[in-house]
Write a protein that holds these residues in place. Structure first.
Motif, PDB file in Angstrom:
ATOM      1  N   ALA A  71      22.590  86.650 -61.864  1.00 43.46           N
ATOM      2  CA  ALA A  71      22.219  84.795 -62.890  1.00 43.46           C
ATOM      3  C   ALA A  71      23.211  84.414 -63.329  1.00 43.46           C
ATOM      4  O   ALA A  71      23.923  83.383 -62.754  1.00 43.46           O
ATOM      5  N   PRO A  72      24.473  85.136 -63.820  1.00 42.07           N
ATOM      6  CA  PRO A  72      26.118  84.524 -64.245  1.00 42.07           C
ATOM      7  C   PRO A  72      26.420  84.034 -62.620  1.00 42.07           C
ATOM      8  O   PRO A  72      27.457  82.556 -63.403  1.00 42.07           O
ATOM      9  N   LEU A  73      26.470  84.908 -62.113  1.00 43.45           N
ATOM     10  CA  LEU A  73      27.196  84.374 -60.684  1.00 43.45           C
ATOM     11  C   LEU A  73      26.599  83.088 -60.140  1.00 43.45           C
ATOM     12  O   LEU A  73      27.013  81.957 -59.800  1.00 43.45           O
ATOM     13  N   LEU A  74      25.531  82.891 -59.590  1.00 46.23           N
ATOM     14  CA  LEU A  74      24.223  81.513 -59.849  1.00 46.23           C
ATOM     15  C   LEU A  74      24.393  80.373 -60.866  1.00 46.23           C
ATOM     16  O   LEU A  74      25.032  79.364 -60.254  1.00 46.23           O
ATOM     17  N   LEU A  75      24.375  80.408 -61.950  1.00 43.60           N
ATOM     18  CA  LEU A  75      24.994  79.823 -62.792  1.00 43.60           C
ATOM     19  C   LEU A  75      25.842  79.218 -63.045  1.00 43.60           C
ATOM     20  O   LEU A  75      26.801  77.615 -62.725  1.00 43.60           O
ATOM     21  N   ALA A  76      27.413  79.979 -62.945  1.00 43.92           N
ATOM     22  CA  ALA A  76      28.459  79.476 -62.843  1.00 43.92           C
ATOM     23  C   ALA A  76      29.300  79.015 -61.348  1.00 43.92           C
ATOM     24  O   ALA A  76      29.586  77.359 -61.722  1.00 43.92           O
ATOM     25  N   VAL A  77      28.375  78.795 -59.917  1.00 46.41           N
ATOM     26  CA  VAL A  77      28.439  78.269 -58.951  1.00 46.41           C
ATOM     27  C   VAL A  77      27.806  76.638 -59.112  1.00 46.41           C
ATOM     28  O   VAL A  77      28.250  75.862 -58.680  1.00 46.41           O
ATOM     29  N   GLY A  78      26.742  76.806 -59.863  1.00 49.13           N
ATOM     30  CA  GLY A  78      25.858  75.618 -60.250  1.00 49.13           C
ATOM     31  C   GLY A  78      26.372  74.793 -61.087  1.00 49.13           C
ATOM     32  O   GLY A  78      26.282  73.571 -61.159  1.00 49.13           O
ATOM     33  N   ALA A  79      27.117  75.424 -62.631  1.00 51.44           N
ATOM     34  CA  ALA A  79      27.644  74.692 -63.003  1.00 51.44           C
ATOM     35  C   ALA A  79      28.982  73.975 -62.394  1.00 51.44           C
ATOM     36  O   ALA A  79      29.270  72.422 -62.851  1.00 51.44           O
ATOM     37  N   GLY A  80      29.530  74.671 -61.564  1.00 52.78           N
ATOM     38  CA  GLY A  80      30.844  73.914 -60.734  1.00 52.78           C
ATOM     39  C   GLY A  80      30.570  72.687 -59.652  1.00 52.78           C
ATOM     40  O   GLY A  80      30.920  72.298 -59.540  1.00 52.78           O
ATOM     41  N   LEU A  81      28.979  73.386 -59.029  1.00 57.95           N
ATOM     42  CA  LEU A  81      28.232  71.580 -58.051  1.00 57.95           C
ATOM     43  C   LEU A  81      27.836  70.832 -59.404  1.00 57.95           C
ATOM     44  O   LEU A  81      27.433  69.636 -58.419  1.00 57.95           O
ATOM     45  N   SER A  82      28.026  70.877 -60.716  1.00 58.85           N
ATOM     46  CA  SER A  82      27.288  69.779 -61.388  1.00 58.85           C
ATOM     47  C   SER A  82      28.273  68.715 -62.173  1.00 58.85           C
ATOM     48  O   SER A  82      28.482  68.432 -63.230  1.00 58.85           O
ATOM     49  N   LEU A  83      29.485  69.244 -61.733  1.00 56.94           N
ATOM     50  CA  LEU A  83      31.002  68.649 -62.492  1.00 56.94           C
ATOM     51  C   LEU A  83      31.164  66.744 -62.335  1.00 56.94           C
ATOM     52  O   LEU A  83      31.438  66.612 -63.348  1.00 56.94           O
ATOM     53  N   SER A  84      30.207  66.693 -61.400  1.00 61.04           N
ATOM     54  CA  SER A  84      30.325  64.854 -61.402  1.00 61.04           C
ATOM     55  C   SER A  84      29.261  64.442 -60.791  1.00 61.04           C
ATOM     56  O   SER A  84      28.481  65.515 -59.830  1.00 61.04           O
ATOM     57  N   GLY A  85      29.418  63.736 -60.776  1.00 62.62           N
ATOM     58  CA  GLY A  85      27.400  62.688 -60.297  1.00 62.62           C
ATOM     59  C   GLY A  85      27.127  62.521 -61.543  1.00 62.62           C
ATOM     60  O   GLY A  85      26.925  62.948 -62.785  1.00 62.62           O
ATOM     61  N   PRO A  86      25.320  62.460 -61.046  1.00 66.27           N
ATOM     62  CA  PRO A  86      24.087  62.021 -61.567  1.00 66.27           C
ATOM     63  C   PRO A  86      23.726  63.854 -62.157  1.00 66.27           C
ATOM     64  O   PRO A  86      23.713  64.099 -63.195  1.00 66.27           O
ATOM     65  N   GLU A  87      24.055  64.542 -62.082  1.00 59.93           N
ATOM     66  CA  GLU A  87      24.339  66.205 -62.376  1.00 59.93           C
ATOM     67  C   GLU A  87      25.319  66.465 -63.471  1.00 59.93           C
ATOM     68  O   GLU A  87      24.336  67.091 -63.488  1.00 59.93           O
ATOM     69  N   GLN A  88      25.876  65.800 -63.050  1.00 59.41           N
ATOM     70  CA  GLN A  88      26.719  66.254 -64.694  1.00 59.41           C
ATOM     71  C   GLN A  88      26.164  66.417 -65.952  1.00 59.41           C
ATOM     72  O   GLN A  88      26.225  67.177 -66.896  1.00 59.41           O
ATOM     73  N   ASP A  89      24.621  65.830 -66.133  1.00 55.28           N
ATOM     74  CA  ASP A  89      23.985  65.842 -67.027  1.00 55.28           C
ATOM     75  C   ASP A  89      23.763  67.308 -67.482  1.00 55.28           C
ATOM     76  O   ASP A  89      23.447  67.975 -68.625  1.00 55.28           O
TER      77      ASP A  89
END
Length: 161
Positions: free
Chosen positions: A64-82
């Motif tokens: 879970a924390p690994l996937l959450l960290a990677v998901g957060a990293g992929l959400s740093l920009s763009g419309p996913e930033q929300d």
């Protein structure tokens, strides 16, 4: 697309982790509480040995924390930033769950396993030393935090679209 798959996996992983702790809270520990000392010690030792497996450790607890960290990293920009604040909240909440497990549950579990074979020890003393109440209280905190982490990942899935 990759980010969405990661977030779904993060939600599943976080939900599974929350489910394990919830199961202990409403079924396993209340059931064990009603047993005699020998049964409690033997059953808890067996459960603790069984939960140390790749499905639990990689599939939820550390996954879970690994996937959450990677998901957060992929959400740093763009419309996913929300989604980023929600993912970071979920990550922090789950990391607190890991910290509680390491600080409270592992030492208590290890102490009970180290007590020895229930057929050859003073099981009443081993159970008393285990500090069942402390274990249960800390587990209730894990349940609340991991359910909140799961909810945060679900919100991230919705707002980050």
């Amino acid at each position: 697309m990759t980010r969405d798959v990661l977030l779904v996996l993060a939600a599943v992983s976080t939900g599974l982790s929350a489910g394990v702790f919830l199961l202990y809270a409403h079924t396993v520990m209340p059931g064990l509480r009603r047993t005699d000392d020998r049964t409690f010690v033997g059953a808890f030792q067996a459960l603790d040995r069984a939960i140390i497996n790749p499905v639990f450790l990689l599939g939820s607890f550390f996954g879970a924390p690994l996937l959450l960290a990677v998901g957060a990293g992929l959400s740093l920009s763009g419309p996913e930033q929300d989604a980023l604040p929600w993912l970071l909240a979920a990550l922090v909440l789950h990391l607190v769950v890991v910290a509680i497990t390491v600080a409270v549950h592992l030492p208590l579990n290890d102490r009970l396993k180290a007590a020895g074979d229930p057929a050859a020890i003073d099981v009443a003393a081993a159970r008393a030393e285990f500090s069942e109440g402390r274990w249960v209280r800390a587990n209730h905190i894990r349940v609340v935090l991991d359910v909140a982490a799961f909810a945060a990942v679900c919100v991230a899935l919705v707002v980050g679209r």
